[in-house]
Structures are given as C-alpha cells and as structure tokens.
Design a protein around this motif. Sequence first.
Motif, PDB file in Angstrom:
ATOM      1  N   VAL A  61      33.000  35.272  31.523  1.00  9.58           N
ATOM      2  CA  VAL A  61      32.214  36.029  32.578  1.00  9.58           C
ATOM      3  C   VAL A  61      33.075  37.523  32.679  1.00  9.58           C
ATOM      4  O   VAL A  61      32.582  38.535  32.675  1.00  9.58           O
ATOM      5  CB  VAL A  61      32.040  35.260  33.629  1.00  9.58           C
ATOM      6  N   LYS A  62      34.228  37.044  32.782  1.00 13.27           N
ATOM      7  CA  LYS A  62      35.109  38.479  33.092  1.00 13.27           C
ATOM      8  C   LYS A  62      34.853  39.421  31.967  1.00 13.27           C
ATOM      9  O   LYS A  62      34.658  40.735  32.285  1.00 13.27           O
ATOM     10  CB  LYS A  62      36.347  38.012  33.385  1.00 13.27           C
ATOM     11  N   ASP A  63      34.935  39.165  30.827  1.00  5.09           N
ATOM     12  CA  ASP A  63      35.026  39.882  29.741  1.00  5.09           C
ATOM     13  C   ASP A  63      33.564  40.780  29.483  1.00  5.09           C
ATOM     14  O   ASP A  63      33.470  41.745  29.254  1.00  5.09           O
ATOM     15  CB  ASP A  63      35.117  39.257  28.422  1.00  5.09           C
ATOM     16  N   ALA A  64      32.562  39.963  30.014  1.00  3.35           N
ATOM     17  CA  ALA A  64      31.319  40.563  30.179  1.00  3.35           C
ATOM     18  C   ALA A  64      30.986  41.606  31.159  1.00  3.35           C
ATOM     19  O   ALA A  64      29.871  42.531  30.972  1.00  3.35           O
ATOM     20  CB  ALA A  64      30.193  39.570  30.197  1.00  3.35           C
ATOM     21  N   LYS A  65      31.778  41.773  32.134  1.00  2.00           N
ATOM     22  CA  LYS A  65      31.847  42.603  33.182  1.00  2.00           C
ATOM     23  C   LYS A  65      30.446  42.802  33.778  1.00  2.00           C
ATOM     24  O   LYS A  65      29.979  43.962  34.241  1.00  2.00           O
ATOM     25  CB  LYS A  65      32.112  44.139  32.643  1.00  2.00           C
ATOM     26  N   PRO A  66      29.837  41.706  34.359  1.00  2.00           N
ATOM     27  CA  PRO A  66      28.631  41.971  35.189  1.00  2.00           C
ATOM     28  C   PRO A  66      29.179  42.515  36.499  1.00  2.00           C
ATOM     29  O   PRO A  66      30.484  42.375  36.851  1.00  2.00           O
ATOM     30  CB  PRO A  66      28.214  40.374  35.225  1.00  2.00           C
ATOM     31  N   GLN A  67      28.183  42.601  37.280  1.00  2.00           N
ATOM     32  CA  GLN A  67      28.394  43.126  38.807  1.00  2.00           C
ATOM     33  C   GLN A  67      28.751  41.779  39.548  1.00  2.00           C
ATOM     34  O   GLN A  67      29.296  41.977  40.418  1.00  2.00           O
ATOM     35  CB  GLN A  67      27.086  43.789  39.516  1.00  2.00           C
ATOM     36  N   TYR A  96      38.321  31.196  39.176  1.00  2.00           N
ATOM     37  CA  TYR A  96      37.902  32.337  39.480  1.00  2.00           C
ATOM     38  C   TYR A  96      38.923  33.355  40.084  1.00  2.00           C
ATOM     39  O   TYR A  96      38.969  34.705  39.691  1.00  2.00           O
ATOM     40  CB  TYR A  96      36.694  32.282  40.675  1.00  2.00           C
ATOM     41  N   SER A  97      39.871  32.736  40.899  1.00  2.00           N
ATOM     42  CA  SER A  97      40.843  33.628  41.580  1.00  2.00           C
ATOM     43  C   SER A  97      41.869  33.774  40.480  1.00  2.00           C
ATOM     44  O   SER A  97      42.580  35.042  40.237  1.00  2.00           O
ATOM     45  CB  SER A  97      41.126  33.366  42.867  1.00  2.00           C
ATOM     46  N   GLU A  98      42.377  32.727  39.764  1.00  2.00           N
ATOM     47  CA  GLU A  98      43.520  32.950  38.831  1.00  2.00           C
ATOM     48  C   GLU A  98      43.122  33.959  37.701  1.00  2.00           C
ATOM     49  O   GLU A  98      44.129  34.704  37.287  1.00  2.00           O
ATOM     50  CB  GLU A  98      43.757  31.616  38.228  1.00  2.00           C
ATOM     51  N   ARG A  99      41.937  33.971  37.090  1.00  2.00           N
ATOM     52  CA  ARG A  99      41.530  34.762  36.111  1.00  2.00           C
ATOM     53  C   ARG A  99      41.359  36.294  36.698  1.00  2.00           C
ATOM     54  O   ARG A  99      40.951  37.221  35.971  1.00  2.00           O
ATOM     55  CB  ARG A  99      40.349  34.409  35.251  1.00  2.00           C
ATOM     56  N   GLY A 100      41.326  36.357  38.286  1.00  2.00           N
ATOM     57  CA  GLY A 100      41.232  37.799  38.690  1.00  2.00           C
ATOM     58  C   GLY A 100      39.841  38.366  38.728  1.00  2.00           C
ATOM     59  O   GLY A 100      39.764  39.526  38.626  1.00  2.00           O
ATOM     60  N   ASP A 104      37.772  38.292  41.373  1.00  2.00           N
ATOM     61  CA  ASP A 104      37.636  39.114  42.402  1.00  2.00           C
ATOM     62  C   ASP A 104      38.164  40.484  42.411  1.00  2.00           C
ATOM     63  O   ASP A 104      37.399  41.279  42.703  1.00  2.00           O
ATOM     64  CB  ASP A 104      38.105  37.933  43.579  1.00  2.00           C
ATOM     65  N   LYS A 105      39.197  40.487  41.850  1.00  2.00           N
ATOM     66  CA  LYS A 105      40.188  41.747  41.708  1.00  2.00           C
ATOM     67  C   LYS A 105      39.235  42.599  40.811  1.00  2.00           C
ATOM     68  O   LYS A 105      39.503  43.893  41.018  1.00  2.00           O
ATOM     69  CB  LYS A 105      41.567  41.657  41.250  1.00  2.00           C
ATOM     70  N   ALA A 106      38.768  41.981  39.640  1.00  2.00           N
ATOM     71  CA  ALA A 106      37.936  42.969  38.693  1.00  2.00           C
ATOM     72  C   ALA A 106      36.711  43.253  39.572  1.00  2.00           C
ATOM     73  O   ALA A 106      35.716  44.052  38.634  1.00  2.00           O
ATOM     74  CB  ALA A 106      37.543  42.290  37.522  1.00  2.00           C
ATOM     75  N   ASP A 125      41.585  30.711  51.873  1.00  2.00           N
ATOM     76  CA  ASP A 125      41.203  32.193  51.983  1.00  2.00           C
ATOM     77  C   ASP A 125      40.442  32.781  50.653  1.00  2.00           C
ATOM     78  O   ASP A 125      39.912  33.810  50.836  1.00  2.00           O
ATOM     79  CB  ASP A 125      42.241  32.891  52.339  1.00  2.00           C
ATOM     80  N   HIS A 126      40.556  32.293  49.355  1.00  2.00           N
ATOM     81  CA  HIS A 126      39.939  32.691  48.350  1.00  2.00           C
ATOM     82  C   HIS A 126      38.300  32.688  48.527  1.00  2.00           C
ATOM     83  O   HIS A 126      37.528  33.570  47.963  1.00  2.00           O
ATOM     84  CB  HIS A 126      40.074  31.858  46.892  1.00  2.00           C
TER      85      HIS A 126
END
Length: 388
Positions: A212-218, A237-241, A243-245, A266-267
């Motif tokens: 999912v992260k690599d596909a860069k969706p909104q 989701y939070s470990e792979r960042g 949210d930060k992306a 809090d995540h």
Amino acid sequence: MKRSIVRGAAALAAALACTCALAAGNTIKIGVIAEMSGTFADFGQQITNGAKAYMKANGDTVAGKKIELIVKDVTGPAPDVAKRLAQELVVKDEVDFIVGFGLTPNALAVASVATEAKKPTVIMNAATSIITTKSPYMVRTSMTLPQVTEPMAQWAYKSGVRKVYTVVADYGPGHDAEKAFRGAFTKAGGEIVGDVRVPLKNPEFGPFVQRVKDAKPQAVFVFMPAGELALGFMKAYSERGLDKAGIRLLTTGDLTEDGILEALGDHALGVISTHHYSMAHDSPENKAFLAAYAQISPQRPNFMAVGAWDGMAAIYEVVRKLNGNIDGDKAMQAFKGMKIKSPRGPLEIDADTRDVVQTVYVREVKKVGGKLYNVEFDQFPHVKDPGK
Ligand code: PHB
C-alpha cells in the motif's frame, strides 16, 4: 343430543389447547451460538453480555413466560460446529429462537436448519449481506458491510480524497466491503489504485501494508473484523510509517471498535470510520445501555453487544405480540417492519429483507476525558443494505 356433542367437542378442543399450553411450558428458550473461546472469544463475550444486559434492564419475564438463554460455544469460524449446535438446540433443547453469530461462516451454516425447523434466528453480528437471503427465518439486528461501507466511500470523495488502496480480510464481509467501496467510490469519480485481501487465519500484515505504502495512494480503506486482526493491521500501519507518509486511514468501525480502542492507543487518533454504533453516542437509550452493561461486565461494550441488546429487544417484542405462544411463521411476521429505539439511534427491520435499516455515522477517534472514543460528526440517516 346434538347440543351435547357440540359441547363435548368444545370441551375436547379446550382440553387440547390446554395440553398445548402446558407442552409449551412457561419458558421461552433462546439458544445462543457464539464464539466463546479462541481468537474470536471477545465476540461471544460481547454478544452474551449484551443479551444479559438487556435482561438485567428489562426483566426476564415477558407475557408471563420466563426468558432463558442457553449458550453454546462455536469456538471460532467453525461452520460444521455451528450447524451441529443449531440442530442440538432445536431437537434436544427445544429452543424457541436461535441467536448469536459473531462470524459470517457460522451464520451461513445454520440457514438450512432454521428453514427446516422453522426456527426464528436472529443474527446479532455477522454482517455479510447475503446471510438473511439464505433463510426466510433469519432476521438481522447488526449491520451489513455494504451498508456501512458505501457512506465511507461517499464521505471520502466529498472530503477531497481521489486515490484509494483497499485492504480487506479475505472472506465474506471483506469481499462485500471491497466491492461496496469500489462501486461507490468510482461512481463518485474516485480511483482505486490497488486492492489486496488478507487471509483470516494467521495474517502477516507487514508485506501487505508495504505494498500500500509503495503505491502512494491518498488513503487506504480497510475492513478487518473487530479484535486481533484490527490490532495487527494498526500495528503494521504505524510501524511501516503510512501515517507519516501522509496516507490517511479510512475504515469501517470494526477496526476502531470501542472495546479495542484503548489497546490501539494514540496511533488510532484521527482515524475516520463509518459505523452504526459508538459508545460516545449521546442519547438516553445509550446511557441506559451503558449502565446496564456495566452491571454485567467491567469491559467496554462494542457494536456486537448492541446488536445482541437489540436482538433481545426484538425478541421481547415478538413474545409480547404473540402473547408468549411462539410459532415460527407468526414470529417472523412480527419481526417484519418492527421499529426499535436502539442505543445506536433509530432502527427498523425491513419488512421485505428482514435486514436492518439505520443511521450510519461518520466518526473520528478523539480523546474525551483522557480516553479514546469514536466521536460522531456526520451521519447518513435511514440507510438500507444497498445490495438488496
Ligand atoms: C463477520 O464475520 O460477518 C464479521 C465479523 C466481525 C466484524 C464484522 C463482520 O467486525
């Protein structure tokens, strides 16, 4: 002479009616098939506690009959066990209603038993759309995935989101959610840039989430059944960042259910979800529900407990309408079109589909008084299961 025959027949009829009433006994038996052990044990706890809370608040006698719960542990996603338990409840325990069902495969497995035995069966959670079409003796007091997912897709588009990746659990409700999100989101003008299905058993979320992260969706739209899987996804989701992306998380309320919010920590802050129930819903009915539930369990109740509470409310109403004499066909007639003031808001049982019609809320995870809640901020009133 003639008159005495008539009188004799009337006496016989009265005697038979009397035997019938005696045979029916003074108890209404409700067989509960629920996941009481294993990975999904929380489902069974929520469902049985919700039902018990209703009885605590409303008494255990209706139309002169005592209400009795007979709880059976289906142990997890185990359709064969569910079917056997349903048969036992019908034949051995002679129950008047079958209820429960956290998981879709267990509910589906009981449809043929419900039909053959003409046994009114109340689905208190399992949420794959098709379930209630499998037996005319099934009625649902929870939700369907398309019902809570389409509003998410519409809200996302309205909020400016255009490119979404979908991640769902690979079984009935996940497939329903994936299809409903794609349908409503692309209809609105959005684009699905990728989709992935995660196995229900022992899922490894890391690689899926990385894709999912690599596909860069909104945004990523997620359906996971409440509990362990939801926790697993949030962790990845939070470990792979993600949210930060800047990849927003959009989900049905199963992922952020009230019972697990504190464990998510809090995540979860800021996560947007659509669902039919939040503990933070402000109404007298919800206050009464929360107070009754607190007398049964120190844990937080979630939407499954409310599905069970409302299922019991519906059964109490049927027992009242039939004056305690339960007949399968008459009971189903009594369920149809019923309106309930639920802790979630107004609820109606659709007369044609026997499925729930209800408000779907858009919520955001926020801290209120130092604790995490799904705070409602928008709503879609009177939503039917769109598939029917
Ligand atoms: C289902 O199996 O139908 C199911 C289970 C858990 C959920 C929603 C649906 O949170």
